[in-house]
Write an enzyme that holds these catalytic residues in place. Sequence first.
Site, PDB file in Angstrom:
ATOM      1  N   LYS A  93     -28.440  89.486   1.324  1.00  0.00           N
ATOM      2  CA  LYS A  93     -28.665  88.091   0.809  1.00  0.00           C
ATOM      3  C   LYS A  93     -29.980  88.114   0.248  1.00  0.00           C
ATOM      4  O   LYS A  93     -30.359  87.197  -0.631  1.00  0.00           O
ATOM      5  CB  LYS A  93     -28.465  87.161   2.079  1.00  0.00           C
ATOM      6  CG  LYS A  93     -29.273  87.621   3.375  1.00  0.00           C
ATOM      7  CD  LYS A  93     -28.493  87.343   4.499  1.00  0.00           C
ATOM      8  CE  LYS A  93     -29.286  88.108   5.566  1.00  0.00           C
ATOM      9  NZ  LYS A  93     -28.218  88.354   6.760  1.00  0.00           N
ATOM     10  N   LYS A 193     -29.762  82.390   2.456  1.00  0.00           N
ATOM     11  CA  LYS A 193     -28.475  81.910   2.346  1.00  0.00           C
ATOM     12  C   LYS A 193     -28.290  80.385   1.535  1.00  0.00           C
ATOM     13  O   LYS A 193     -27.448  80.294   0.885  1.00  0.00           O
ATOM     14  CB  LYS A 193     -28.011  81.727   3.683  1.00  0.00           C
ATOM     15  CG  LYS A 193     -27.687  83.054   4.262  1.00  0.00           C
ATOM     16  CD  LYS A 193     -27.608  83.090   5.758  1.00  0.00           C
ATOM     17  CE  LYS A 193     -27.553  84.485   6.411  1.00  0.00           C
ATOM     18  NZ  LYS A 193     -27.509  84.220   7.811  1.00  0.00           N
TER      19      LYS A 193
HETATM   20  N1  LIG Z   1     -25.697  92.905  10.354  1.00  0.00           N
HETATM   21  C1  LIG Z   1     -25.099  92.041  10.019  1.00  0.00           C
HETATM   22  O1  LIG Z   1     -24.505  91.232  10.997  1.00  0.00           O
HETATM   23  C2  LIG Z   1     -25.188  91.291   8.820  1.00  0.00           C
HETATM   24  C3  LIG Z   1     -24.720  90.061   8.331  1.00  0.00           C
HETATM   25  C4  LIG Z   1     -24.619  89.591   7.118  1.00  0.00           C
HETATM   26  C5  LIG Z   1     -25.226  90.121   6.102  1.00  0.00           C
HETATM   27  N2  LIG Z   1     -26.152  91.347   6.538  1.00  0.00           N
HETATM   28  C6  LIG Z   1     -26.731  92.160   5.348  1.00  0.00           C
HETATM   29  O2  LIG Z   1     -25.871  93.346   5.180  1.00  0.00           O
HETATM   30  C7  LIG Z   1     -27.097  94.464   4.617  1.00  0.00           C
HETATM   31  C8  LIG Z   1     -26.878  95.779   5.636  1.00  0.00           C
HETATM   32  O3  LIG Z   1     -27.407  95.199   7.083  1.00  0.00           O
HETATM   33  P1  LIG Z   1     -27.173  95.949   8.263  1.00  0.00           P
HETATM   34  O4  LIG Z   1     -27.249  95.041   9.258  1.00  0.00           O
HETATM   35  O5  LIG Z   1     -25.965  96.802   8.054  1.00  0.00           O
HETATM   36  O6  LIG Z   1     -28.500  97.050   8.223  1.00  0.00           O
HETATM   37  P2  LIG Z   1     -28.763  98.379   8.738  1.00  0.00           P
HETATM   38  O7  LIG Z   1     -27.716  98.756  10.102  1.00  0.00           O
HETATM   39  O8  LIG Z   1     -30.202  98.570   8.816  1.00  0.00           O
HETATM   40  O9  LIG Z   1     -28.039  99.326   7.715  1.00  0.00           O
HETATM   41  C9  LIG Z   1     -28.477  99.858   6.286  1.00  0.00           C
HETATM   42  C10 LIG Z   1     -28.325 101.210   6.391  1.00  0.00           C
HETATM   43  O10 LIG Z   1     -28.519 101.599   4.861  1.00  0.00           O
HETATM   44  C11 LIG Z   1     -29.516 102.828   4.903  1.00  0.00           C
HETATM   45  N3  LIG Z   1     -30.468 102.602   3.991  1.00  0.00           N
HETATM   46  C12 LIG Z   1     -31.301 101.869   3.777  1.00  0.00           C
HETATM   47  N4  LIG Z   1     -32.189 102.080   2.456  1.00  0.00           N
HETATM   48  C13 LIG Z   1     -31.447 103.218   1.869  1.00  0.00           C
HETATM   49  C14 LIG Z   1     -31.666 104.219   0.990  1.00  0.00           C
HETATM   50  N5  LIG Z   1     -32.564 103.712  -0.176  1.00  0.00           N
HETATM   51  N6  LIG Z   1     -30.575 105.126   0.686  1.00  0.00           N
HETATM   52  C15 LIG Z   1     -29.651 105.240   1.547  1.00  0.00           C
HETATM   53  N7  LIG Z   1     -29.414 104.592   2.646  1.00  0.00           N
HETATM   54  C16 LIG Z   1     -30.340 103.548   2.863  1.00  0.00           C
HETATM   55  C17 LIG Z   1     -30.066 102.626   6.437  1.00  0.00           C
HETATM   56  O11 LIG Z   1     -30.620 104.018   6.718  1.00  0.00           O
HETATM   57  P3  LIG Z   1     -31.811 104.073   7.623  1.00  0.00           P
HETATM   58  O12 LIG Z   1     -31.245 103.001   8.946  1.00  0.00           O
HETATM   59  O13 LIG Z   1     -32.082 105.421   7.965  1.00  0.00           O
HETATM   60  O14 LIG Z   1     -33.051 103.236   7.309  1.00  0.00           O
HETATM   61  C18 LIG Z   1     -29.151 102.161   7.024  1.00  0.00           C
HETATM   62  O15 LIG Z   1     -28.071 103.162   7.560  1.00  0.00           O
HETATM   63  C19 LIG Z   1     -28.451  93.597   4.865  1.00  0.00           C
HETATM   64  O16 LIG Z   1     -28.611  93.192   3.511  1.00  0.00           O
HETATM   65  C20 LIG Z   1     -28.189  92.339   5.782  1.00  0.00           C
HETATM   66  O17 LIG Z   1     -28.963  91.399   5.424  1.00  0.00           O
HETATM   67  C21 LIG Z   1     -26.069  91.944   7.495  1.00  0.00           C
END
Ligand SMILES: NC(=O)c1ccc[n+]([C@@H]2O[C@H](COP(=O)([O-])OP(=O)(O)OC[C@H]3O[C@@H](n4cnc5c(N)ncnc54)[C@H](OP(=O)(O)O)[C@@H]3O)[C@@H](O)[C@H]2O)c1
Length: 395
Positions: A93, A193
């Site tokens: 988002k 959002k």
């Molecule tokens: N979690 C939720 O419930 C939720 C709900 C709605 C929307 N979202 C959105 O979905 C997205 C992901 O959220 P998430 O909760 O899944 O985050 P997360 O658990 O932190 O996952 C992000 C992943 O991407 C990797 N990453 C970051 N930068 C990178 C790069 N430059 N190259 C390669 N890999 C990279 C991170 O590695 P490292 O950990 O090593 O940094 C991590 O494994 C976000 O934009 C969030 O706002 C999440």
Amino acid sequence: MKIAILGYGTVGSGVGEIITKQKTQALQGIEIAYILEKTKNLHKSPLMCDDIEKIVNDKSVEVVVETMGGIEPAHSFILKALSAGKHVVSANKAVIAKYLKEFHDCANAHGVKFLYEASCGGGIPWIHNIWNVKRIDEIDEIHGIFNGTSNYILDHMAKEHAPFADVLKRAQDLGYAEKDPSADIDGYDIENKLKISASIAFDCDVLQDFPTFGIRNVRKEDMEYAASMHKTIKLMASAKRKGTHCYAVVEPVLYDLSYMEAAIPENFNLTCLHGTTIGDLKFYGQGAGKLPTAHAVVQDIIDIKEGIIQPTIHPEQSFVYDASLMSAPYMLRTTLTESDVKQILQDAIASVTEYQGLLYVTCKEITTAQMHQYANAICKLDSKAFLARIHQEAV
Ligand SMILES: NC(=O)c1ccc[n+]([C@@H]2O[C@H](COP(=O)([O-])OP(=O)(O)OC[C@H]3O[C@@H](n4cnc5c(N)ncnc54)[C@H](OP(=O)(O)O)[C@@H]3O)[C@@H](O)[C@H]2O)c1
């Protein structure tokens, strides 16, 4: 259909899990070809690579899923993928709220789709339903509980008469809230959002700079004061349009307990719209979490696979911010003296009550913009003051 997943954290791995474990007809033929991850993680799967060029130059990849989060390099990777003729699905988002029009323009120029159902309301089919309603109606209002963490905190404070800090700590222990919880409790996550939702609902350019007041200052006494009036407090996003005028706000709202909004429990979300012929429409579900959010991402992937056309935004009209579109009575709680408050709020005050040693000021109906200006002035003297709109039935 080959896909690549950029970022394999909570949501990305949820997408992987759904695609590999669920066995429905619609999922048949979807194959993960690459997972982009940081170099340190490459040992975790043979599908992992750390080179975006390899992915965008592979002609067999049709869909790129962006679940890395953050602004850069997500922004440039999405543009790279779209420009290489790949459909993009994103849950991010923050980057979408900033670059929605650029992404749509780039997708249109390259004849591909840019879809982002998971970015607002997690697993709730919200964006899809905004598009659906717009096939017939003009949408003039959207509102909702768009953040599960803040709802969890308010819900448990109300039910347990617990202090904010205790419930926030529990939300962090349960993994609902981040170590730095400001995006959730100060309303910034909801701002993103609301920007995305309003852009689609109203066909306007992304809204900027609307007033936001979070729940960082909410106290257990505020919840108890609300309960004494048969109300509760919810952190709400709201946006209204009238012709080419619009206004938006993120702020706590006092709801009578009889309202659906007041009953939303735990970390659930409620997203609502009002359309010309459909009237009020409300969607309830899990606004975040690994599998609900991944579910929304995979729904977008299936839509692409099945050739289901998703419309694009057409922000042809330039919208003007019109503060007169939103007004309401407000409640303000402060430790300032009544005379200090009167100097700032002047004739906006309807009544002043003392409750558990705190001053509760009820303001007459006033524009949201003006009330937030007053609240900012109060917060300069009392940084712990709290503001909530008093919900009124639309007439
Ligand atoms: N979690 C939720 O419930 C939720 C709900 C709605 C929307 N979202 C959105 O979905 C997205 C992901 O959220 P998430 O909760 O899944 O985050 P997360 O658990 O932190 O996952 C992000 C992943 O991407 C990797 N990453 C970051 N930068 C990178 C790069 N430059 N190259 C390669 N890999 C990279 C991170 O590695 P490292 O950990 O090593 O940094 C991590 O494994 C976000 O934009 C969030 O706002 C999440």
